[in-house]
Enzyme design. Structure first.
Site, PDB file in Angstrom:
ATOM      1  N   LYS A   1       0.859  -1.198   0.000  1.00 47.66           N
ATOM      2  CA  LYS A   1       0.000   0.000   0.000  1.00 47.66           C
ATOM      3  C   LYS A   1       0.890   1.241   0.000  1.00 47.66           C
ATOM      4  CE  LYS A   1      -1.863   2.797   2.887  1.00 47.66           C
ATOM      5  NZ  LYS A   1      -1.828   4.068   2.128  1.00 47.66           N
TER       6      LYS A   1
ATOM      7  N   CYS B   1      13.269  10.956   7.451  1.00 46.62           N
ATOM      8  CA  CYS B   1      13.489  10.355   8.774  1.00 46.62           C
ATOM      9  C   CYS B   1      14.955  10.449   9.190  1.00 46.62           C
ATOM     10  CB  CYS B   1      13.047   8.901   8.743  1.00 46.62           C
ATOM     11  SG  CYS B   1      13.759   8.000   7.364  1.00 46.62           S
TER      12      CYS B   1
ATOM     13  N   GLU C   1      10.191  14.675  16.151  1.00 44.60           N
ATOM     14  CA  GLU C   1      10.438  14.725  14.710  1.00 44.60           C
ATOM     15  C   GLU C   1       9.494  15.749  14.057  1.00 44.60           C
ATOM     16  OE1 GLU C   1       9.553  11.198  12.364  1.00 44.60           O
ATOM     17  OE2 GLU C   1      11.494  11.507  11.402  1.00 44.60           O
TER      18      GLU C   1
HETATM   19  P1  NDP Z   1       2.366   7.408   8.666  1.00 48.75           P
HETATM   20  O1  NDP Z   1       2.856   6.466   9.684  1.00 48.75           O
HETATM   21  O2  NDP Z   1       1.202   8.240   8.970  1.00 48.75           O
HETATM   22  O3  NDP Z   1       1.959   6.613   7.330  1.00 48.75           O
HETATM   23  C1  NDP Z   1       2.808   5.698   6.695  1.00 48.75           C
HETATM   24  C2  NDP Z   1       1.957   4.734   5.890  1.00 48.75           C
HETATM   25  O4  NDP Z   1       1.102   4.004   6.780  1.00 48.75           O
HETATM   26  C3  NDP Z   1       1.034   5.406   4.876  1.00 48.75           C
HETATM   27  O5  NDP Z   1       0.906   4.584   3.741  1.00 48.75           O
HETATM   28  C4  NDP Z   1      -0.277   5.476   5.648  1.00 48.75           C
HETATM   29  O6  NDP Z   1      -1.431   5.594   4.849  1.00 48.75           O
HETATM   30  C5  NDP Z   1      -0.249   4.138   6.361  1.00 48.75           C
HETATM   31  N1  NDP Z   1      -1.120   4.067   7.537  1.00 48.75           N
HETATM   32  C6  NDP Z   1      -1.565   5.086   8.313  1.00 48.75           C
HETATM   33  N2  NDP Z   1      -2.377   4.596   9.291  1.00 48.75           N
HETATM   34  C7  NDP Z   1      -2.436   3.255   9.116  1.00 48.75           C
HETATM   35  C8  NDP Z   1      -3.109   2.198   9.809  1.00 48.75           C
HETATM   36  N3  NDP Z   1      -3.913   2.432  10.862  1.00 48.75           N
HETATM   37  N4  NDP Z   1      -2.952   0.937   9.375  1.00 48.75           N
HETATM   38  C9  NDP Z   1      -2.173   0.685   8.317  1.00 48.75           C
HETATM   39  N5  NDP Z   1      -1.519   1.633   7.604  1.00 48.75           N
HETATM   40  C10 NDP Z   1      -1.634   2.903   8.005  1.00 48.75           C
HETATM   41  O7  NDP Z   1       3.620   8.238   8.243  1.00 48.75           O
HETATM   42  P2  NDP Z   1       3.696   9.402   7.182  1.00 48.75           P
HETATM   43  O8  NDP Z   1       3.095   9.008   5.895  1.00 48.75           O
HETATM   44  O9  NDP Z   1       3.169  10.614   7.808  1.00 48.75           O
HETATM   45  O10 NDP Z   1       5.268   9.474   6.920  1.00 48.75           O
HETATM   46  C11 NDP Z   1       6.097  10.204   7.718  1.00 48.75           C
HETATM   47  C12 NDP Z   1       6.725   9.319   8.789  1.00 48.75           C
HETATM   48  O11 NDP Z   1       7.423   8.228   8.208  1.00 48.75           O
HETATM   49  C13 NDP Z   1       7.748  10.077   9.608  1.00 48.75           C
HETATM   50  O12 NDP Z   1       7.504   9.902  10.962  1.00 48.75           O
HETATM   51  C14 NDP Z   1       9.089   9.443   9.235  1.00 48.75           C
HETATM   52  O13 NDP Z   1      10.041   9.448  10.211  1.00 48.75           O
HETATM   53  C15 NDP Z   1       8.717   8.078   8.807  1.00 48.75           C
HETATM   54  N6  NDP Z   1       9.669   7.591   7.807  1.00 48.75           N
HETATM   55  C16 NDP Z   1      10.618   6.665   8.178  1.00 48.75           C
HETATM   56  C17 NDP Z   1      11.554   6.227   7.283  1.00 48.75           C
HETATM   57  C18 NDP Z   1      12.567   5.174   7.645  1.00 48.75           C
HETATM   58  O14 NDP Z   1      13.143   4.560   6.753  1.00 48.75           O
HETATM   59  N7  NDP Z   1      12.841   4.926   8.912  1.00 48.75           N
HETATM   60  C19 NDP Z   1      11.590   6.728   5.906  1.00 48.75           C
HETATM   61  C20 NDP Z   1      10.546   7.673   5.632  1.00 48.75           C
HETATM   62  C21 NDP Z   1       9.630   8.082   6.565  1.00 48.75           C
HETATM   63  P3  NDP Z   1      -1.916   7.016   4.289  1.00 48.75           P
HETATM   64  O15 NDP Z   1      -1.412   7.014   2.921  1.00 48.75           O
HETATM   65  O16 NDP Z   1      -3.387   7.013   4.374  1.00 48.75           O
HETATM   66  O17 NDP Z   1      -1.328   8.060   5.161  1.00 48.75           O
END
Ligand code: NDP
Length: 496
Positions: free
Chosen positions: A183, A291, A391
């Protein structure tokens, strides 16, 4: 060479995209989500608002495809991955530009993402050939340790660097013989869906499936689907905990790549101009939406005043503007919610009495009034302030003084996160002894963002569980079977 406007004019997008399931684009009964250009508010396309029904179809297709994909020889799978890498390389310009329109990131950055993504597919095409398992002779038989794929992997990714995320998750999982239901983030699915068109002509149907939609609908249905065998998630700590909890309840293996608040320590012997430039890149790249951002800067007392004055001057030189202008270095944040979140942290920092040294404002860009463009922002702060601990995911950095290496190492580690860290010095002994003590999955010495192909990437502490990018990722997508074989039955003796 084509100009940027020539390149964007050539981009054609579908009006509506279905999810990519079993080799076809399938529209959801649940309707669509608008894919908006975050810089100017233009509607780019509509993407399927996937639901449980769509996830179910995708998981079924992936389970059927697993039977044949997992039975291929590793050479055959490697050959498929090379074809994917070649096609991705050929389509870099087009897909990069689509990503730029879909995420608002500056066009100047995109070679970087695709170079990393292409190398991921090539690396795992090779790494799988060397991930052979082991075998040894027994006095009357053979001991075999074999690596098996897990099955259908559910993978969920964020919006900040779509193709890097797609390749980090797909390449090792496919190489190891798994099939996928992924997803993508609802705010950045277009390049992934266009990539699906390419995969359609390369991979057998059902091996890779992309179900677009909201996390709480498609994402939730995916992680709770009874017929998946692995969870892999990149995103926030909050959702990561939920995914980890689901994996725990269902006893599924899980990989979590979560947030960071990475320290960057500057020693007094550095070339200040070069160090300032690398530091600026370290907090402005990806519009600060990363991140691994070097967002907590510790500068030695001896050079602090000169260093910080130059850092402030450089912040003012960073061009904030239209993502399609090649001279732009910071452009629109992904959406209004993220823009407001970054601005709210700037307010919090002021309330906490952090000293604003540069930036701090939303910038209005001509013809792009819709977008949230934030100036590179520098605060002088202390490590216990929220601005230093939480963050932000925007081009914001805090600077702090240090003069004792043990004390600064302790402060650098004083965070819930542990994803990355940077050190700048010509004193290699000091650099390595400090690196050994930093609680971070990656430590970069004299170059922030030093991503080398095959270097394992992942977090200490709340930054995650497991590793991607390096060959360790194959362990995340395999299970180990021991086969102990005797040539003959042992002599009877049990009843004697
Ligand atoms: P989120 O955790 O909000 O979302 C990440 C993904 O999870 C999206 O596809 C989101 O869908 C989905 N999601 C949200 N809620 C649920 C749920 N209840 N069940 C299943 N899937 C769900 O993060 P962000 O998109 O806001 O991304 C930013 C964050 O990601 C930052 O905190 C950053 O640090 C982290 N990050 C970490 C990285 C790493 O390699 N360690 C790299 C890049 C980012 P939807 O599309 O609807 O939002």
């Amino acid at each position: 060479m084509q100009s940027i406007s020539e390149k964007t004019n050539k981009i054609t997008l579908e009006k509506e995209y279905g999810s990519f399931i079993d080799g076809e684009f399938v529209k959801s009964s649940n309707g669509f989500i608008d894919a908006i250009n975050p810089a100017n508010g233009e509607l780019l396309a509509k993407i399927s608002r996937g639901n449980k029904e769509d996830v179910d179809l995708a998981v079924k297709a992936a389970n059927v495809a697993f039977q044949t994909w997992s039975a291929l020889s590793i050479e055959e799978r490697a050959s498929y991955l090379h074809k994917v890498a070649d096609a991705l390389e050929e389509n870099t310009d087009r897909l990069s530009m689509i990503e730029c329109l879909d995420t608002g990131r500056p066009v100047y950055e995109f070679g970087l993402d695709y170079d990393i993504a292409v190398k991921q597919f090539r690396y795992f095409a090779s790494a799988i050939l060397l991930d052979e398992g082991t075998s040894r002779a027994l006095p009357d038989g053979q001991l075999i340790v074999q690596k098996d794929p897990l099955g259908v992997c559910a993978q969920i990714i964020p919006w900040n660097v779509p193709m890097i995320m797609v390749s980090f998750k797909l390449a090792p999982a496919l190489a190891a013989g798994n099939t996928i239901v992924m997803k993508p983030a609802e705010d950045a699915s277009l390049s992934t869906l266009e990539f699906a068109k390419i995969l359609k002509d390369i991979l057998p149907k059902g091996v890779v499936n992309f179900v677009t939609g909201y996390g709480i609908e498609a994402g939730d249905a995916l992680i709770n689907h009874p017929d998946i065998h692995k969870l892999s998630f990149t995103g926030s700590v909050g959702v990561g905990r939920l995914v980890g909890k689901t994996a725990g309840e269902r006893l599924l293996p899980v990989t979590l790549e979560l947030g960071g608040k990475s320290p960057h320590i500057v020693f007094p012997d550095v070339n200040i101009d070069d160090a300032v430039e690398n530091t600026t890149l370290g907090y402005c790249l990806f519009n600060g939406q990363s991140c691994i951002l070097g967002s907590r800067l510790f500068v030695h007392d001896d050079i602090y005043d000169e260093f910080v004055a130059k850092l402030v001057a450089r912040a003012k030189d960073v061009k904030v503007g239209d993502p399609l202008d090649p001279s732009t270095r910071v452009s629109a944040l992904i959406n209004e919610k993220q823009g407001k979140r970054v601005l709210s942290y700037i307010d919090i920092a002021k309330e906490e009495s952090a000293k604003l040294l540069a930036g701090g404002n939303r910038v209005t860009v001509h013809n792009h009034e819709y977008g949230y463009f934030i100036e590179p922002t520098i605060f002088e702060a202390t490590n216990d302030m929220r601005i230093s601990q939480e963050e932000i995911f925007g081009p914001v950095i805090t600077v702090m003084r240090w003069n004792d290496i043990d004390a600064v190492t302790k402060e650098a580690n004083d965070t819930e996160y542990g994803l990355a860290a940077g050190i700048m010095t010509n004193d290699f002994k000091a650099a390595l002894s400090t690196a050994q003590k930093l609680q971070a999955g990656s430590v970069w010495i004299n170059q922030y963002f030093n991503f080398q192909t095959g270097a394992p990437f992942g977090g200490y502490k709340n930054s995650g569980i497991g590793r991607e990018y390096g060959k360790e990722a194959l362990d995340e997508y395999t299970q180990v079977k021991t086969i102990a074989a005797n040539f003959n039955l042992p002599p009877a003796g049990f009843f004697k």
